[in-house]
Design an enzyme around this catalytic site. Structure first.
Site, mmCIF file in Angstrom:
data_model
loop_
_atom_site.group_PDB
_atom_site.id
_atom_site.type_symbol
_atom_site.label_atom_id
_atom_site.label_comp_id
_atom_site.label_asym_id
_atom_site.label_seq_id
_atom_site.Cartn_x
_atom_site.Cartn_y
_atom_site.Cartn_z
ATOM 1 N N ASP A 177 0.262 2.441 6.454
ATOM 2 C CA ASP A 177 1.401 2.263 5.459
ATOM 3 C C ASP A 177 0.698 0.916 4.678
ATOM 4 O O ASP A 177 1.084 -0.197 5.352
ATOM 5 C CB ASP A 177 2.686 2.013 5.791
ATOM 6 C CG ASP A 177 3.598 1.583 4.700
ATOM 7 O OD1 ASP A 177 3.284 1.103 3.999
ATOM 8 O OD2 ASP A 177 4.676 2.428 4.800
ATOM 9 N N HIS A 178 0.132 1.013 3.513
ATOM 10 C CA HIS A 178 -0.480 -0.119 2.948
ATOM 11 C C HIS A 178 0.332 -1.400 2.838
ATOM 12 O O HIS A 178 0.013 -2.569 2.665
ATOM 13 C CB HIS A 178 -1.459 0.173 1.694
ATOM 14 C CG HIS A 178 -0.719 0.159 0.666
ATOM 15 N ND1 HIS A 178 0.051 1.250 -0.054
ATOM 16 C CD2 HIS A 178 -0.307 -0.716 -0.471
ATOM 17 C CE1 HIS A 178 0.506 0.911 -1.230
ATOM 18 N NE2 HIS A 178 0.247 -0.291 -1.430
ATOM 19 N N HIS A 240 7.074 2.985 2.485
ATOM 20 C CA HIS A 240 7.019 1.739 2.175
ATOM 21 C C HIS A 240 8.639 0.890 2.126
ATOM 22 O O HIS A 240 8.946 -0.044 2.818
ATOM 23 C CB HIS A 240 6.866 1.585 0.681
ATOM 24 C CG HIS A 240 5.258 2.248 0.353
ATOM 25 N ND1 HIS A 240 4.331 2.152 1.312
ATOM 26 C CD2 HIS A 240 4.749 2.438 -0.659
ATOM 27 C CE1 HIS A 240 3.204 2.575 0.785
ATOM 28 N NE2 HIS A 240 3.493 2.828 -0.482
HETATM 29 C C1 BG6 Z 1 1.509 4.180 -3.105
HETATM 30 C C2 BG6 Z 1 2.187 5.217 -3.647
HETATM 31 O O1 BG6 Z 1 1.699 4.550 -1.643
HETATM 32 O O2 BG6 Z 1 2.107 3.002 -3.502
HETATM 33 C C3 BG6 Z 1 2.182 4.848 -5.492
HETATM 34 O O3 BG6 Z 1 1.677 6.675 -3.519
HETATM 35 C C4 BG6 Z 1 2.727 3.754 -5.650
HETATM 36 O O4 BG6 Z 1 2.759 6.044 -6.169
HETATM 37 C C5 BG6 Z 1 1.878 2.652 -4.871
HETATM 38 O O5 BG6 Z 1 2.218 3.493 -7.023
HETATM 39 C C6 BG6 Z 1 2.493 1.186 -4.899
HETATM 40 O O6 BG6 Z 1 1.961 0.126 -4.229
HETATM 41 P P1 BG6 Z 1 1.631 -1.233 -4.654
HETATM 42 O O7 BG6 Z 1 0.951 -1.808 -3.631
HETATM 43 O O8 BG6 Z 1 1.119 -1.228 -6.050
HETATM 44 O O9 BG6 Z 1 3.202 -1.596 -4.689
#
Ligand code: BG6
Length: 495
Positions: A177-178, A240
């Site tokens: 989960d990045h 997230h």
């Molecule tokens: C991704 C989603 O996991 O996270 C995207 O699939 C979203 O839809 C993105 O735009 C948002 O990531 P960050 O790091 O830009 O907040």
């Protein structure tokens, strides 16, 4: 920290994530840690690419990221290879042979990481193939990295976990989960558990409510094919936002060990009362103005059906039934095409029990309609402008007929001012994969606990309200927590 020599296989190597995130993160990691000679990357996909095709895409991606031409050229030519998996993507025999050739040529001990940067429906079959071709174990370590979303609901996540566990042990599995790789998200642990001052206030006696916002100004872009089948609950809430919730709500772990931390996160999620449809508002953006530009509505985006009722916005009220949080509402909201891109957690403290400094001079009891006392608010901004703001009341200078006048001011901390640029989340996560630290990855029971909360909502018939792009979601969401969105509060993210 020691980095073992290894082969890093990327499935889906011709895709967008590889180009935008994985190659730059690996390159940066190799460069900054001077470990270039220890990582050999093999890109794998169906396309009939050569090594050079893969290298030239990687070089372009790195140039676009501003890296220096000759160093990039060197690294790509020496360390990047490509292996086609054939038209049907099943030629794992050829992949295995290629891995072994590289290991022989460079005398590597058999450490392997497999990164599944694939459409979610391909996770199960890829893992099965790895198992069938004896690629799930080797003479060194073998790790598999699986992108989100992990499953579409509780049942499919359980099935996928079962498939994963037929080939791999849980200690080998890195569910990404990045958000967990973002420095500011990790800093939630440091902030809470290294600062006794806050932790002693972190409970139902002192906190009135907690609001978690993950707002994006962008629309669905070119990803409608995936997004329209997923929707915002699967794309953002289940992973997230829920990760942020568990880090804010968890108990202190016994140590900073991966298992100790993950155990507390799961425990917090298990105490969340499953939300009912009444606790939720769904929305979908219509055409509107974002940043002075008129943008199309979701249904007008390419690859979105005219009658799609996929939600692009979710607002949700949750309760956590444990000793620390019983009675404190948690409000989560997230959406596409909101006014700004911002990820923020607002911890709203209880007001002082009696407001002494009122305009008329008479003390009053907060929560009475006319009482203007403001609560302290801790605003944790995870992106952009990473940092904290603590809002508190001060006497404004001078005197007035009505007695002492108070004003809200902020104590602020900016991450970038203090530390400079922050590493990309993928760099942190890839480093942890190759050093074998599972702390920032989602455990099998964690992902299932999260799906258990939201699957009933996905099965329920919840209306999807329209909102104009550039607003904070539909009107119905304002009713869930009126002061949240309408701009009355200073800490409001509308500012
Ligand atoms: C991704 C989603 O996991 O996270 C995207 O699939 C979203 O839809 C993105 O735009 C948002 O990531 P960050 O790091 O830009 O907040």
């Amino acid at each position: 920290m020691s980095i073992d020599p290894h082969v890093f296989v990327i499935f889906g190597a011709t895709g967008d994530l590889t180009r935008r995130k994985l190659i730059p993160a690996l390159y940066h990691l190799m460069q900054s840690r001077d470990i270039a000679e220890r990582c050999h990357v093999i890109g794998a996909a169906r396309s009939d690419w050569s090594d050079d095709d893969f290298r030239s895409v990687a070089k372009q991606a790195l140039r676009d990221d501003g890296f220096e031409e000759d160093v990039v050229q060197n690294w790509c030519d020496l360390r990047l290879l490509y292996q086609s998996l054939g038209d049907d993507g099943t030629d794992f025999g050829a992949l295995r042979q290629r891995i072994e050739e590289v290991e022989d040529a460079f005398d590597l001990p058999g450490n392997r990481a497999f990164y599944l940067s694939l459409p979610p429906h391909a996770y199960g079959s890829t893992i099965e193939q790895l198992g069938e071709h004896d690629l799930s174990e080797s003479d060194g370590w073998t790790r598999v990295v699986i992108e989100k979303p992990f499953g579409r609901d509780l049942e499919s996540a359980e099935e996928l976990n079962e498939t994963v566990h037929t080939a791999f042990d849980e200690e080998q599995v890195y569910r990404i989960d990045h958000y967990l790789g973002k420095e500011t998200v990790q800093n939630l642990l440091a902030f809470r558990f290294a600062n006794a001052m806050f932790e002693s206030l972190w409970n139902r006696d002192r906190i009135k409510r907690i609001e978690i916002t993950v707002a994006e100004d962008l629309g669905v872009g070119g990803r409608a094919g995936y997004y329209d089948r997923s929707g915002h609950v699967r794309d953002m809430l289940q992973n997230h936002l829920t990760q942020l919730l568990s880090l804010i709500a968890m108990e202190p772990p016994a140590s900073m060990d991966a298992e100790a931390i993950r155990q507390e996160k799961v425990k917090a999620l298990r105490a969340v009362v499953p939300p009912t449809p009444e606790d939720v508002v769904f929305g979908q953006y219509a055409s509107g103005d974002v940043d002075g530009e008129t943008v199309p509505g979701y249904r007008e985006e390419s690859d979105v059906p005219d009658d799609s009722d996929t939600e692009t916005f979710v607002a949700l009220h949750l309760q956590i039934a444990n000793w620390r949080w019983r009675g404190v509402p948690f409000y989560l909201r997230s959406g596409k095409r909101l006014p700004v891109k911002r990820t923020q957690i607002a911890v709203v403290f209880q007001r002082a029990p009696v407001a002494l400094f009122q305009p008329g001079g008479e003390p009053c009891i907060p929560d009475n309609a006319d009482c203007t006392a403001e609560p302290n608010v801790l605003l944790i901004t995870l992106q952009p402008n990473e940092g904290f703001d603590l809002r508190f009341e001060v006497k404004s200078p001078g005197t007035s007929e009505n007695g002492m006048r108070l004003e809200s001011q902020r104590l602020s901390f900016s991450y970038r001012d203090a530390f400079g640029p922050i590493p990309d989340a993928y760099e942190t996560l890839l480093r942890d994969v190759i050093t074998g630290d599972q702390t920032l990855f989602v455990r099998s029971d964690e992902v299932e606990t999260s799906w258990r909360l939201y699957t009933p909502l996905l099965d329920a018939d919840i209306p999807v309200h329209s909102y104009p792009a550039g607003r904070w979601g539909p009107e119905a969401a304002f009713d869930l927590l009126p002061r949240w969105i309408n701009g009355e509060l200073r800490h409001d993210t509308d500012e």
